[in-house]
Design a protein around this motif. Structure first.
Motif, PDB file in Angstrom:
ATOM      1  N   ALA A 413      91.501  49.743  39.058  1.00  0.00           N
ATOM      2  CA  ALA A 413      91.006  49.092  40.269  1.00  0.00           C
ATOM      3  C   ALA A 413      89.733  48.308  39.960  1.00  0.00           C
ATOM      4  N   ASN A 414      89.658  47.076  40.463  1.00  0.00           N
ATOM      5  CA  ASN A 414      88.465  46.248  40.313  1.00  0.00           C
ATOM      6  C   ASN A 414      87.473  46.578  41.430  1.00  0.00           C
ATOM      7  N   ILE A 415      86.282  46.997  41.054  1.00  0.00           N
ATOM      8  CA  ILE A 415      85.253  47.371  42.022  1.00  0.00           C
ATOM      9  C   ILE A 415      84.023  46.505  41.763  1.00  0.00           C
ATOM     10  N   TYR A 416      83.505  45.881  42.835  1.00  0.00           N
ATOM     11  CA  TYR A 416      82.350  45.003  42.703  1.00  0.00           C
ATOM     12  C   TYR A 416      81.092  45.733  43.171  1.00  0.00           C
ATOM     13  N   PRO A 417      80.145  45.992  42.266  1.00  0.00           N
ATOM     14  CA  PRO A 417      78.955  46.783  42.616  1.00  0.00           C
ATOM     15  C   PRO A 417      78.170  46.232  43.802  1.00  0.00           C
ATOM     16  N   GLN A 418      78.176  44.908  43.992  1.00  0.00           N
ATOM     17  CA  GLN A 418      77.395  44.327  45.078  1.00  0.00           C
ATOM     18  C   GLN A 418      77.772  44.931  46.427  1.00  0.00           C
ATOM     19  N   GLU A 419      79.060  45.186  46.631  1.00  0.00           N
ATOM     20  CA  GLU A 419      79.511  45.741  47.895  1.00  0.00           C
ATOM     21  C   GLU A 419      78.932  47.142  48.108  1.00  0.00           C
ATOM     22  N   VAL A 420      78.853  47.937  47.049  1.00  0.00           N
ATOM     23  CA  VAL A 420      78.299  49.287  47.146  1.00  0.00           C
ATOM     24  C   VAL A 420      76.784  49.212  47.362  1.00  0.00           C
ATOM     25  N   GLU A 421      76.126  48.304  46.641  1.00  0.00           N
ATOM     26  CA  GLU A 421      74.677  48.134  46.822  1.00  0.00           C
ATOM     27  C   GLU A 421      74.363  47.725  48.259  1.00  0.00           C
ATOM     28  N   ASN A 422      75.178  46.820  48.816  1.00  0.00           N
ATOM     29  CA  ASN A 422      74.956  46.399  50.199  1.00  0.00           C
ATOM     30  C   ASN A 422      75.021  47.578  51.164  1.00  0.00           C
ATOM     31  N   ALA A 423      75.926  48.524  50.888  1.00  0.00           N
ATOM     32  CA  ALA A 423      76.089  49.673  51.767  1.00  0.00           C
ATOM     33  C   ALA A 423      74.881  50.612  51.717  1.00  0.00           C
ATOM     34  N   LEU A 424      74.126  50.576  50.620  1.00  0.00           N
ATOM     35  CA  LEU A 424      73.011  51.506  50.434  1.00  0.00           C
ATOM     36  C   LEU A 424      71.644  50.888  50.683  1.00  0.00           C
ATOM     37  N   THR A 425      71.546  49.566  50.676  1.00  0.00           N
ATOM     38  CA  THR A 425      70.247  48.894  50.633  1.00  0.00           C
ATOM     39  C   THR A 425      69.319  49.306  51.763  1.00  0.00           C
ATOM     40  N   GLU A 445      86.058  53.683  33.526  1.00  0.00           N
ATOM     41  CA  GLU A 445      84.713  53.572  34.082  1.00  0.00           C
ATOM     42  C   GLU A 445      84.723  54.233  35.450  1.00  0.00           C
ATOM     43  N   VAL A 446      83.558  54.722  35.855  1.00  0.00           N
ATOM     44  CA  VAL A 446      83.366  55.181  37.232  1.00  0.00           C
ATOM     45  C   VAL A 446      82.060  54.595  37.746  1.00  0.00           C
ATOM     46  N   VAL A 447      81.936  54.602  39.073  1.00  0.00           N
ATOM     47  CA  VAL A 447      80.784  53.980  39.715  1.00  0.00           C
ATOM     48  C   VAL A 447      79.617  54.957  39.764  1.00  0.00           C
ATOM     49  N   LYS A 448      78.436  54.471  39.368  1.00  0.00           N
ATOM     50  CA  LYS A 448      77.195  55.247  39.468  1.00  0.00           C
ATOM     51  C   LYS A 448      76.170  54.427  40.242  1.00  0.00           C
ATOM     52  N   ALA A 449      75.479  55.056  41.158  1.00  0.00           N
ATOM     53  CA  ALA A 449      74.349  54.437  41.844  1.00  0.00           C
ATOM     54  C   ALA A 449      73.053  54.948  41.216  1.00  0.00           C
ATOM     55  N   LEU A 467      73.984  60.177  50.256  1.00  0.00           N
ATOM     56  CA  LEU A 467      74.181  58.763  49.937  1.00  0.00           C
ATOM     57  C   LEU A 467      75.641  58.458  49.618  1.00  0.00           C
ATOM     58  N   ILE A 468      76.292  59.337  48.894  1.00  0.00           N
ATOM     59  CA  ILE A 468      77.713  59.131  48.595  1.00  0.00           C
ATOM     60  C   ILE A 468      78.524  59.115  49.891  1.00  0.00           C
ATOM     61  N   ASP A 469      78.258  60.064  50.792  1.00  0.00           N
ATOM     62  CA  ASP A 469      78.968  60.107  52.068  1.00  0.00           C
ATOM     63  C   ASP A 469      78.671  58.860  52.905  1.00  0.00           C
ATOM     64  N   HIS A 470      77.441  58.384  52.829  1.00  0.00           N
ATOM     65  CA  HIS A 470      77.044  57.173  53.560  1.00  0.00           C
ATOM     66  C   HIS A 470      77.901  55.989  53.128  1.00  0.00           C
ATOM     67  N   VAL A 471      78.141  55.853  51.824  1.00  0.00           N
ATOM     68  CA  VAL A 471      78.985  54.769  51.324  1.00  0.00           C
ATOM     69  C   VAL A 471      80.436  54.984  51.747  1.00  0.00           C
ATOM     70  N   ARG A 472      80.928  56.200  51.622  1.00  0.00           N
ATOM     71  CA  ARG A 472      82.327  56.491  51.957  1.00  0.00           C
ATOM     72  C   ARG A 472      82.619  56.244  53.442  1.00  0.00           C
ATOM     73  N   ASP A 473      81.599  56.348  54.282  1.00  0.00           N
ATOM     74  CA  ASP A 473      81.782  56.070  55.714  1.00  0.00           C
ATOM     75  C   ASP A 473      81.902  54.562  55.989  1.00  0.00           C
ATOM     76  N   ARG A 474      81.535  53.734  54.990  1.00  0.00           N
ATOM     77  CA  ARG A 474      81.437  52.286  55.235  1.00  0.00           C
ATOM     78  C   ARG A 474      82.458  51.448  54.462  1.00  0.00           C
ATOM     79  N   ILE A 475      82.832  51.886  53.281  1.00  0.00           N
ATOM     80  CA  ILE A 475      83.797  51.134  52.475  1.00  0.00           C
ATOM     81  C   ILE A 475      84.813  52.113  51.888  1.00  0.00           C
TER      82      ILE A 475
END
Length: 508
Positions: A413-425, A445-449, A467-475
């Motif tokens: 799966a292609n994952i773009y970090p910008q989308e995850v950063e936007n969810a946390l900023t 690879e796996v995603v790390k914040a 923070l992980i739950d915060h992202v999972r609630d949004r994307i």
């Protein structure tokens, strides 16, 4: 006919400020800018520089920047602005690579400049600190006559690799004639003119601050330059100088939004007519909060040091197309498969590599024909890309996803970090954040914040889970970080751009 020349305003109103240094109040008038840049141009000619040669400048934000820039622009020279935050080895590489035979520096950078010149045999003339002022004072200040237009030759910030210079072709015109692409684009786009007061909070060795300061002084406005960005000071300067225009990067918006309500309400920013932002994708929530605060005055553009093309979007169009960086204003947009760029263009809504089509290839990477070739489309020599990923909607508005170099491939799966950063900023416990891919034996690879906690926030497993739950609630859950690391600071340039390469190297 568009006025593109500060000399016009030196003749009209020589005492008008062209530049004000925010911290000291030091002022460079149009009369002084014209006189000093003419004299410095003579010094450069006497040093043997000819049209197409390079002159290097090492300086913090200072009046010397505009003097040296306009001296180069009226001499057919390339100005190479060297980042004073780099290491001596990085700076020496740039000085050697650009081929400059003249090095100019501010007084504060004179010692480092001496070291660099000692390491670079090609540098035959040193104008360092007080020597610059002395040389300018002793030079002839009479009209130059022939003034072929020069340009900047700037090195990439190195966020995805070793810096390379972007060398545009020189245009065949005089400095006091229309011909500057930046004036032609930005003056009507943002309404620059003699009543402009432009707050510049970023280092001038970067393309946007340098070129916008040029446009402002070419069109008769006043630049108020900060030596370094500070969120509250920026608001105070808007009020103090009644700034009409300003330019930012999204990180600066975040810093200002995280000021307390009392601090934000303390300053009157109603003089601002245009707040320009670029350099990185801006999270939708961040931009919406800035519009709620400042009003519909945020204008965004998407471009690069390479000047391959440009999109822009008004605040009204952004509210109708939230998240977009606009429609093409220079060049024609093309979206192609990043793995198969020679295939037909992708349909509306599908992410791919962003290319701009121009009449000709607008630049070359200095001393790097292979990198220049890689920026070109395999079948179209006049299409170029800087490696950004995005898509267009049915109305032709471009939405950026991330840079190709930062994409995480996790289990296919292609994952773009910008989308995850936007969810946390804007999470209240987060002061700064970066998202990267780290090696994983099962998923590739796996995603790390990587997070800098807000002041007073205790890092640890509970915050990580929150923070992980915060992202999972949004994307989508597959995009959420598997882990969160907490650090004291992230590697950023003084403009706020994340140097993600350094972070990736740390974890790989």
């Amino acid at each position: 006919m568009t006025v593109v020349y500060p000399g016009t305003f030196a003749a009209k109103d020589p005492d008008k400020p062209a530049l004000v240094m925010a911290d000291t109040g030091e002022t460079l008038t149009y009369g002084e800018l014209e006189d000093r840049s003419v004299r410095l141009a003579r010094v450069l000619r006497d040093a043997g520089l000819q049209t197409g040669d390079a002159v290097a400048l090492l300086s913090e934000n200072d009046a010397l920047y505009l003097v040296a820039y306009w001296a180069a622009l009226r001499s057919g020279l390339y100005l190479v602005a060297i980042n004073f935050h780099l290491t001596a080895d990085e700076q020496a590489y740039i000085l050697d690579d650009c081929g400059a035979t003249v090095l100019i520096s501010s007084a504060a950078q004179a010692d480092r400049a001496t070291e660099l010149a000692d390491r670079t045999p090609a540098v035959g003339t040193r104008l360092l600190g007080d020597d610059v002022d002395r040389a300018i004072a002793e030079a002839d200040g009479g009209p130059l006559g022939d003034q072929p237009a020069g340009a900047d030759m700037l090195y990439s910030s190195g966020t995805t690799g070793f810096p390379k210079a972007v060398k545009p072709p020189l245009r065949d015109h005089q400095v006091d004639e229309p011909g500057s692409i930046y004036v032609a684009l930005f003056q009507p786009m943002f309404g620059f003119g003699e009543d402009t007061v432009y707050l510049s909070p970023a280092p001038m060795y970067h393309a946007a601050p340098l070129r916008f300061c040029m446009v402002v002084t070419a069109t008769g406005g006043t630049v108020v330059a900060m030596r370094r960005f500070d969120a509250e000071q920026a608001l105070a300067l808007i009020e103090q100088h009644r700034a009409t225009h300003s330019q930012w990067v999204p990180t600066m918006f975040v810093r200002m939004l995280k000021l307390s309500d009392d601090v934000r309400r303390k300053y009157d920013v109603s003089s601002l007519r245009v707040a320009i932002h670029a350099a990185a994708p801006c999270p939708v929530e961040v931009k919406q909060q800035m519009i709620d605060w400042w009003g519909p005055i945020l204008y965004e553009y998407y471009a690069a040091t390479e000047a391959i093309g440009l999109t822009w979007i008004t605040p009204q169009d952004w509210l109708a197309h939230p998240g977009s960086v606009g429609t093409a204003a220079l060049g024609i947009l093309h979206i192609v498969d990043q793995d198969h760029p020679d295939q037909p263009e992708l349909p509306v809504g599908e992410d791919g590599l962003v290319y701009f089509e121009r009449d000709v290839m607008p630049f070359a990477y200095h001393h790097d024909p292979e990198k220049t070739r890689q920026a070109q489309h395999p079948r179209h020599d006049n299409w170029a890309t800087t490696g950004d990923i995005g898509h267009v909607d049915e109305d032709g508005y471009l939405y950026l996803t991330d840079r190709r170099a930062f994409m995480v491939i996790s289990g296919g799966a292609n994952i773009y970090p910008q989308e995850v950063e936007n969810a946390l900023t804007l999470h209240p416990a987060v002061y700064d954040v970066a998202v990267i891919g780290v090696p994983d034996p099962d998923m590739g690879e796996v995603v790390k914040a990587v997070v800098v906690p807000a002041p007073g926030v205790e890092p640890g497993p509970e915050l990580e889970r929150e923070l992980i739950d915060h992202v999972r609630d949004r994307i989508a859950h597959v995009k959420a970080p598997r882990t969160v690391d907490f650090v004291d600071e992230l590697p950023r340039t003084p403009t706020g751009k994340l140097v993600k390469r350094k972070l990736q190297e740390r974890y790989r």
